[in-house]
Write an enzyme that holds these catalytic residues in place. Structure first.
Site, PDB file in Angstrom:
ATOM      1  N   HIS A 496      -2.774  -3.602  -3.116  1.00 57.35           N
ATOM      2  CA  HIS A 496      -1.753  -4.451  -2.491  1.00 57.35           C
ATOM      3  C   HIS A 496      -1.082  -5.245  -3.612  1.00 57.35           C
ATOM      4  CE1 HIS A 496       0.132  -6.529   0.906  1.00 57.35           C
ATOM      5  NE2 HIS A 496       0.119  -7.590   0.111  1.00 57.35           N
ATOM      6  N   ASP A 538      -8.782   1.337   0.479  1.00 57.03           N
ATOM      7  CA  ASP A 538      -7.836   1.566  -0.628  1.00 57.03           C
ATOM      8  C   ASP A 538      -6.476   1.933  -0.057  1.00 57.03           C
ATOM      9  OD1 ASP A 538      -6.570   1.984  -3.005  1.00 57.03           O
ATOM     10  OD2 ASP A 538      -7.478   3.943  -3.399  1.00 57.03           O
TER      11      ASP A 538
END
Ligand SMILES: [Ca+2]
Ligand SMILES: [Ca+2]
Length: 572
Positions: A496, A538
């Site tokens: 992110h 992920d």
């Protein structure tokens, strides 16, 4: 038949459980994917979903010669992942090379190297360069992650919450440079505090190493250690966050909301400095005092050092006059809050740094070792940073405060962490409540704690625990991946991080420590497990387990470069 055996076993041995043979289970071998260090402990975790009985294994070298053969212990439950683990200890292998473990019908290659962290030590540091604000990243230093600066922050508005007579709402100031704090494009003084301390402290403790180390940034070769060049980039921004009229420090420089997943040069929100806070001001005071004593050793930086000390004193004075200006986002501001309503540790830390730098007794009068917590530090609790600095500079303190108590507190916590690494089933320091949002920040600061304990005691067992503990970041964990982008055989691909999401380059920006597993799953993204050590996703979606930030990378810079320093020293 197996079921029958199990039943029989239950009847014959009251304490027995139904342990399976490892060959009948799906086996996951978790190991340090970057490589184990010659002369240091080397542990491999054999992990399954079910309990298993003793299992035989072999380790062969590249000539297929058996180097070690043996039997594991029965597996033990690793509560944080719900899995069963047995440890294979290959510490006795001290010839660098590639080896192959065979167990339960599967094979896994491992590496043993004299200095395994050559690339890693630079990668975790260069995270900061890759996240610089206000500068073009050129191919020479950034490779395929080159990009234009875009966001300059040279025209920032005073937000209504920060308006004063001297700087009314809408006044334009410059707040350029600094690092993007995290996956977003904003800059927060509180979180810069612990991050800057960690990196400055790395230099203060390992200056010989950093003086000769080249990290391949634009300032390499300019007669200033690269780590300090990188720190100046963020310090210059921090300096712009102080109101010169009263010494108070704005909490953050930010848009009013988060931007989308765009590149910095596509960012088009207005930027503001928002409300001053005691937390930001104390973090600023501590960092500036520490930076001042470091830069005062450089002839070209004497003026800079002087200025840093002046602004530090001014900030500390403001904080004492405004001890409870706790931060909350003012109406209309929706970015990170980094609120801290318990500033005892931060006051202690700032006083400690100011005393070390000035030797002025008025600061030591503010220090009370008895009240300083020894918990593993994070952005909301800087207490342990005060303990680190007191013990590092104990000769300066010993006639004024109880230095022995500071050392005792620090070693108590470090011993607890070492004991986990030596005795817990998975042989990692992380346990139970450590799996919080940003658990890898906890894991990194635990390792830094161990290295600090080694620095003050020279007790090798703390350093050895740090070497073993680092495996956690490099694959010997609940997910079986390296938690650092671009490092190891399997690593996060979709952090992110707005730049990595928007840059159209397949691989994420390298060297970034991701947030790590934690069971909260506040982002409601797709996870495969709810177990604390396995609750990781992920995905770009997962800001609660896969974001990056300056304060999670910093302890890794400290630890990996310290371990690299000790390995290099051993092989000179
Ligand atoms: Ca340099
Ligand atoms: Ca605090």
């Amino acid at each position: 038949m197996k079921f029958l055996n199990c039943i029989l076993l239950l009847f014959t041995v009251l304490t027995a459980s139904c342990q399976k043979k490892i060959k009948d289970l799906a086996v996951s071998i978790r190991y340090n994917q970057v490589g184990y260090a010659v002369g240091r402990p080397k542990l491999i975790s054999v992990v399954t979903e079910k309990e298993f009985d003793k299992a035989s294994y072999t380790i062969r070298d590249t000539n297929k010669e058996i180097i070690i053969s043996g039997e594991t212990a029965k597996s033990s439950l690793w509560k944080d992942s719900g899995e069963y683990v047995s440890i294979i200890d290959v510490s006795s292998i001290n010839i660098a090379g590639e080896y192959e473990l065979s167990i339960g019908g599967i094979q896994q290659k491992i590496k043993i190297l004299k200095t395994p962290y050559n690339s890693l030590s630079e990668a975790v540091f260069k995270y900061y360069y890759f996240n610089r604000v206000s500068i073009d990243l050129n191919e020479k230093y950034a490779g395929k992650w080159k990009r234009t600066a875009g966001l300059l922050d040279d025209k920032v508005k005073i937000h209504s919450s920060a308006a004063t007579k001297n700087r009314p709402e809408g006044t334009i100031i410059s707040g350029s440079k600094g690092w993007f704090d995290a996956g977003d494009y904003n800059k927060y003084v509180t979180n810069s505090g612990i991050s800057m301390y960690t990196l400055l402290s790395a230099y203060e403790n390992y200056s010989d190493y950093y003086k000769t180390n080249v990290f391949h940034i634009p300032e390499s070769g300019n007669n200033m250690p690269d780590i300090l060049d990188e720190l100046i980039w963020n310090l210059d921004w921090m300096l712009s966050m102080q109101d010169p009229f009263d010494g108070g420090v704005y909490h953050k420089l930010t848009g009013l909301k988060f931007s989308g997943a765009i590149m910095p040069n596509e960012y088009n929100l207005d930027r503001y400095v928002v409300k001053k806070s005691t937390s930001a001001t104390l973090n600023f005071a501590a960092v500036a005092a520490l930076a001042s004593r470091i830069f005062s050793n450089f002839d070209t930086k004497k003026e800079y050092a002087k200025k840093l000390l002046e602004v530090s004193k001014k900030a500390f004075k403001w904080a004492k006059e405004h001890p409870k200006d706790y931060f909350r986002n003012p109406e209309g501001v929706k970015t990170g809050q980094y609120e801290d309503d318990d500033l005892l540790g931060e006051f202690q830390w700032a006083a400690v740094e100011l005393f070390i730098t000035t030797k002025n007794k008025k600061y030591v009068n503010d220090i009370q070792v008895e009240v300083i917590s020894n918990e593993v530090p994070w952005w909301q609790d800087a207490s342990a940073l005060a303990l680190y600095s007191i013990t590092k500079h104990k000769s300066k303190f010993k006639e004024y405060i109880n230095v022995g108590l500071a050392e005792k507190k620090l070693l108590e916590k470090a011993s607890e962490l070492r004991s986990r690494i030596e005795t817990e089933p998975m042989r990692v320091a992380m346990k139970g409540k450590d799996y919080v949002w940003g658990s890898n920040g906890v894991a990194g600061n635990q390792l830094m704690y161990l290295v600090k304990a080694y620095e003050i005691t020279n007790d090798e067992s703390f350093l050895e625990a740090a070497f073993v503990g680092l495996d956690y970041f490099l694959g010997r964990n609940g997910i079986s991946i390296s938690f650092i982008t671009g490092i190891g055989e399997k690593s996060p691909k979709f952090p992110h991080h707005r730049i990595s999401e928007a840059d159209k380059i397949e691989e994420p920006v390298p060297g970034m420590v991701v947030g790590g597993p934690q069971p909260g799953q506040q982002d409601k993204c797709e996870y495969v497990s709810k177990m604390p050590a396995k609750s990781y996703s992920d995905t770009w979606c997962s800001y609660a387990s896969n974001e990056v930030t300056i304060n999670w990378n910093a302890p890794l810079v400290y630890v990996v470069n310290a371990l690299q320093y000790y390995q290099i020293k051993n092989f000179k």
